[in-house]
Write a protein that holds these residues in place. Structure first.
Motif, PDB file in Angstrom:
ATOM      1  N   PHE A 117       0.794  -1.234   0.000  1.00 10.15           N
ATOM      2  CA  PHE A 117       0.000   0.000   0.000  1.00 10.15           C
ATOM      3  C   PHE A 117       0.822   1.278   0.000  1.00 10.15           C
ATOM      4  CE2 PHE A 117       0.869  -0.518   4.499  1.00 10.15           C
ATOM      5  CZ  PHE A 117       1.071   0.775   4.940  1.00 10.15           C
ATOM      6  N   GLN A 159     -10.836  -6.604  -2.736  1.00 12.78           N
ATOM      7  CA  GLN A 159      -9.382  -6.542  -2.563  1.00 12.78           C
ATOM      8  C   GLN A 159      -8.899  -7.692  -1.709  1.00 12.78           C
ATOM      9  OE1 GLN A 159      -7.763  -2.787  -0.923  1.00 12.78           O
ATOM     10  NE2 GLN A 159      -6.595  -4.037   0.513  1.00 12.78           N
ATOM     11  N   ARG A 196     -10.371   2.464  -5.699  1.00 15.72           N
ATOM     12  CA  ARG A 196      -9.988   3.038  -4.394  1.00 15.72           C
ATOM     13  C   ARG A 196      -9.836   4.546  -4.498  1.00 15.72           C
ATOM     14  NH1 ARG A 196      -6.898  -1.866  -3.949  1.00 15.72           N
ATOM     15  NH2 ARG A 196      -5.094  -0.904  -4.926  1.00 15.72           N
ATOM     16  N   MET A 235      -6.821   0.610   3.359  1.00 17.39           N
ATOM     17  CA  MET A 235      -6.286  -0.534   2.621  1.00 17.39           C
ATOM     18  C   MET A 235      -5.804  -1.624   3.560  1.00 17.39           C
ATOM     19  SD  MET A 235      -4.218   1.274  -0.551  1.00 17.39           S
ATOM     20  CE  MET A 235      -3.663  -0.314  -1.196  1.00 17.39           C
TER      21      MET A 235
END
Length: 445
Positions: free
Chosen positions: A156, A264, A370, A383
């Motif tokens: 991330f 995700q 996102r 995330m």
């Protein structure tokens, strides 16, 4: 008179390498004109132009560092005589660390700045390389913990930092979309590069150990740290913790964010299960297979999939949710066939190639979603928190596999990974019904 049996080792033909190379070349050569101008010709400003090039170079170098773990982890275990139970325990330790500590690294990154979280990723790799040079392969639990946290940061930190800095520089949304697929493309290319370099260093070592790779990666990490420390500046406004919590709580109730997070998590779970079991699936019937030659083909098709992403947002002008549903279904079907214990090696390779081509499309598409629904101020935290279900499911599955291997077989794990892909398709279908139009955003870019 004895009978001599010729040992045949299956490996991809040169035609397959040429085919994936031509696919990637043609897809890049015939990129939509708008995408090509966004990336290569004239950015909105000189500062943004410079940021794009420097960031992709740093990300590629960091991907080589991260790829050394993914490429040589299993080989290193085998070289030092680590058995399957020990490998399984180390995986459990790693995912436990990702669940209990890594899930909150995103919040930490949002508070201290994403450039610093990227620096922390490099420092963790630096510590592991120094430890391996000095102590070898001792204290596996310590290295697995550090590398698992580094993998969480890698998943991330670079993306979030790129999005935040991109929006500060103010170019159009198209340039940001191009950075998403370029990151996937560069990551795969860097993983292949790390395999090539690592194989060379292992072959020149008389003992065939990975000690030379530790030293080389050590210098790469040092170079990346120096580049990140001296060549980059981040004007990060440190938010108050109370204000951050209020902002986070204000968006955590958004069902659309949870749907994206569920998709995700499903991708993370499915991809991890695939990389754990793809080699056992290929050699299940005892055949001899050159796995090292299959690996770049898989990543090559993922690179090809990433180059298809700009086509969906250029000439074809598809809505993200529309093609993501089909991509998830295709990935689920391929894993379902593999879970059925299909043994024909050529068919397995085709299924693997389809899976990775779809994965190359899915990853930048989820990053785009996102950007549409998750505010930048809490992007890293969201995330990581939304990855908790995947890490928890992986930890539970590995623990059950360790204690009850007779019940949790490879086929069952692959079936669960396929089910996760169908669940992701359902989440995107619900998002399509509840979500906004393609180019709308609920936060200031």
């Amino acid at each position: 008179m004895g009978v001599e049996i010729e040992l045949h080792i299956w490996e991809p033909s040169k035609t397959q390498y040429a085919f994936v190379f031509v696919l990637c070349f043609l897809s890049l050569f015939y990129l939509p004109v708008k995408t090509t101008s966004n990336v290569f010709d004239h950015a909105s400003s000189a500062s943004f132009h410079r940021f794009q090039r420097n960031f992709l170079a740093l990300f590629a170098l960091s991907s080589v560092i991260q790829g050394s773990l993914d490429v040589f982890g299993e080989y290193e275990f085998a070289f030092y005589g680590v058995n399957k139970d020990q490998i399984l325990r180390s995986l459990c330790v790693g995912y436990a660390a990702s669940l209990m500590i890594g899930s909150y690294l995103g919040v930490f990154s949002d508070l201290i700045g994403h450039r610093r979280s990227c620096l922390l990723f490099l420092l963790l790799h630096l510590f592991v390389r120094v430890w391996k040079i000095l102590a070898g392969n001792s204290a596996i639990w310590l290295t697995c913990t550090c590398l698992s946290l580094a993998s969480s940061l890698f998943s991330f930190s670079f993306e979030t930092w790129m999005v935040v800095e991109h929006n500060k520089l103010g170019p159009r949304q198209g340039s940001l979309n191009d950075m998403f697929w370029l990151m996937t493309f560069f990551e795969c290319a860097s993983f292949i590069g790390s395999q090539v370099v690592g194989n060379y260093l292992i072959n020149v070592n008389p003992n065939k150990s990975t000690s030379h790779t530790w030293k080389e990666i050590f210098f790469l990490v040092l170079a990346a740290i120096i580049t990140l420390g001296q060549g980059w500046k981040e004007n990060h406004e440190k938010p108050a913790l109370e204000k951050y919590i209020v902002t986070f709580r204000g968006h955590v109730s958004d069902k659309r964010i949870w749907l994206i997070g569920c998709a995700q998590a499903c991708v993370h779970f499915s991809t991890t299960v695939f990389w754990i079991l793809w080699a056992p699936a290929v050699v299940a019937d005892g055949r001899q297979v050159s796995l090292g030659l299959i690996y770049p083909c898989l990543l090559g098709f993922k690179m090809f999939g990433s180059t298809c992403f700009p086509w969906f947002h250029g000439p074809l002008a598809f809505r993200v949710e529309d093609y993501l549903i089909y991509a998830f279904v295709a990935m689920g079907v391929t894993l379902s066939v593999v879970a059925y214990d299909y043994q024909d090696i050529e068919v397995l390779m085709i299924l693997f190639y389809i899976y990775h081509a779809c994965s190359g499309v899915v990853l930048p598409s989820l990053a785009k979603l996102r950007t549409i629904y998750v505010p930048n101020k809490v992007r890293g935290g969201m995330m990581c928190i939304l990855s908790m279900p995947a890490n928890a499911a992986l930890l539970l599955l590995l623990l059950l596999r360790y204690h009850h291997p007779e019940y949790i077989e490879n086929s069952m794990m692959l079936a669960l990974a396929a089910l996760a892909m169908f669940l992701a398709a359902g989440c995107i279908l619900m998002l399509k019904r509840w979500g906004k139009q393609l180019h709308q955003s609920n936060h200031t870019l």
